[in-house]
Design an enzyme around this catalytic site. Structure first.
Site, PDB file in Angstrom:
ATOM      1  CE  LYS A 229       0.924   1.590   0.591  1.00 34.11           C
ATOM      2  NZ  LYS A 229       1.084   0.235   1.124  1.00 34.11           N
TER       3      LYS A 229
ATOM      4  NE  ARG B 210      -2.375  -2.394   7.795  1.00 33.26           N
ATOM      5  CZ  ARG B 210      -2.836  -1.834   6.677  1.00 33.26           C
ATOM      6  NH1 ARG B 210      -3.392  -0.658   6.688  1.00 33.26           N
ATOM      7  NH2 ARG B 210      -2.750  -2.477   5.548  1.00 33.26           N
TER       8      ARG B 210
ATOM      9  NE  ARG C 288      -8.662   3.094  -8.726  1.00 30.46           N
ATOM     10  CZ  ARG C 288      -8.362   2.678  -7.496  1.00 30.46           C
ATOM     11  NH1 ARG C 288      -9.243   1.989  -6.793  1.00 30.46           N
ATOM     12  NH2 ARG C 288      -7.202   2.957  -6.982  1.00 30.46           N
TER      13      ARG C 288
ATOM     14  NE  ARG D 245     -13.342  -1.032  -6.791  1.00 34.76           N
ATOM     15  CZ  ARG D 245     -12.085  -1.409  -6.981  1.00 34.76           C
ATOM     16  NH1 ARG D 245     -11.815  -2.635  -7.397  1.00 34.76           N
ATOM     17  NH2 ARG D 245     -11.089  -0.592  -6.747  1.00 34.76           N
TER      18      ARG D 245
ATOM     19  NE  ARG E   1      -9.431   2.861   0.877  1.00 34.58           N
ATOM     20  CZ  ARG E   1      -9.281   2.694  -0.435  1.00 34.58           C
ATOM     21  NH1 ARG E   1     -10.283   2.964  -1.255  1.00 34.58           N
ATOM     22  NH2 ARG E   1      -8.144   2.263  -0.926  1.00 34.58           N
TER      23      ARG E   1
END
Ligand SMILES: [Zn+2]
Length: 220
Positions: free
Chosen positions: A13, A88, A127, A161, A172
């Site tokens: 996004k 949101r 990642r 991370r 999330r």
């Protein structure tokens, strides 16, 4: 054009927001930037937001809305804007409608970047970041380093991370489903939602989004 950009974490996004705003010559208004600007500029709203954050509490919607209102009233946003990270939740969407109605303006489109939950998990959980420089980013599938666990740029150690662990990502996503996704139905009822698949190369997604927005604009 006045656009709201929505999509789950990992949909790309932020990247698309910057590119689309540039192509459409409208300011990119992200809540992250709004908070940073208000806090570092020590505005009243910034101080208020910081007091909640320092206490470990969520910043109330009213504060976020007031920051967004301030920003949308700047001269560069007169011809349009792209909102990223706001609204949101449905109550923020309602507040935004109220605010826009007060200014006699309307949204042109709500662009929904669609990506499956498994794809999001794959993107984020794969990642790997360099310990020496967080801008050295790799991916176990999409952007493999030449040597496993070693940064191509500086030879530093690559790590995952905490935020990128699969269970954190799933949490999330749950928050996104319960809080943010309902705004898509809210805007569907207004006929504003344009959904595009957010899969494939970054350029391709931008092209798809611009085409979909052009079609949406033409039907109004
Ligand atoms: Zn490195």
């Amino acid at each position: 054009m006045r656009i709201v950009l929505v999509g789950p974490p990992g949909a790309g996004k932020g990247t698309q927001a910057v590119r689309l705003a540039e192509k459409l010559s409208i300011p990119h208004i992200s809540t992250g930037d709004l908070f940073r600007a208000n806090i570092s500029g020590q505005t009243e709203l910034g101080k208020l937001a910081k007091s909640y954050m320092d206490a470990g509490e969520l910043v109330p919607d009213e504060v976020t809305i007031a920051m967004a209102k301030d920003r949308m009233e700047q001269p560069d946003a007169e011809g349009g804007f792209l909102l990223d990270g706001f609204p949101r939740n449905v109550s923020q969407a309602e507040a935004l409608d109220e605010l826009l109605t007060g200014e006699s303006i309307t949204l042109d489109a709500v662009l929904d970047l669609e990506v499956s939950e498994d794809e999001v998990v794959k993107r984020i959980a794969g990642r790997r970041i360099c310990r020496n420089d967080s801008s050295h980013v790799f991916h176990v599938t999409y952007s493999k380093p030449k040597r496993e666990g070693v940064c191509d740029v500086c030879g530093g150690e690559l790590y995952q991370r905490d935020d990128d662990h699969e269970d954190t990502v799933r949490k999330r996503l749950e928050v996104y489903h319960s809080q943010t996704e309902p705004i898509i139905d809210y805007y569907k009822a207004q006929g504003l939602v344009v959904t595009i698949p957010a899969l494939g190369p970054v350029d391709e997604i931008t092209r798809r989004a611009l085409e979909a927005l052009k079609r949406e604009d033409a039907t109004q």
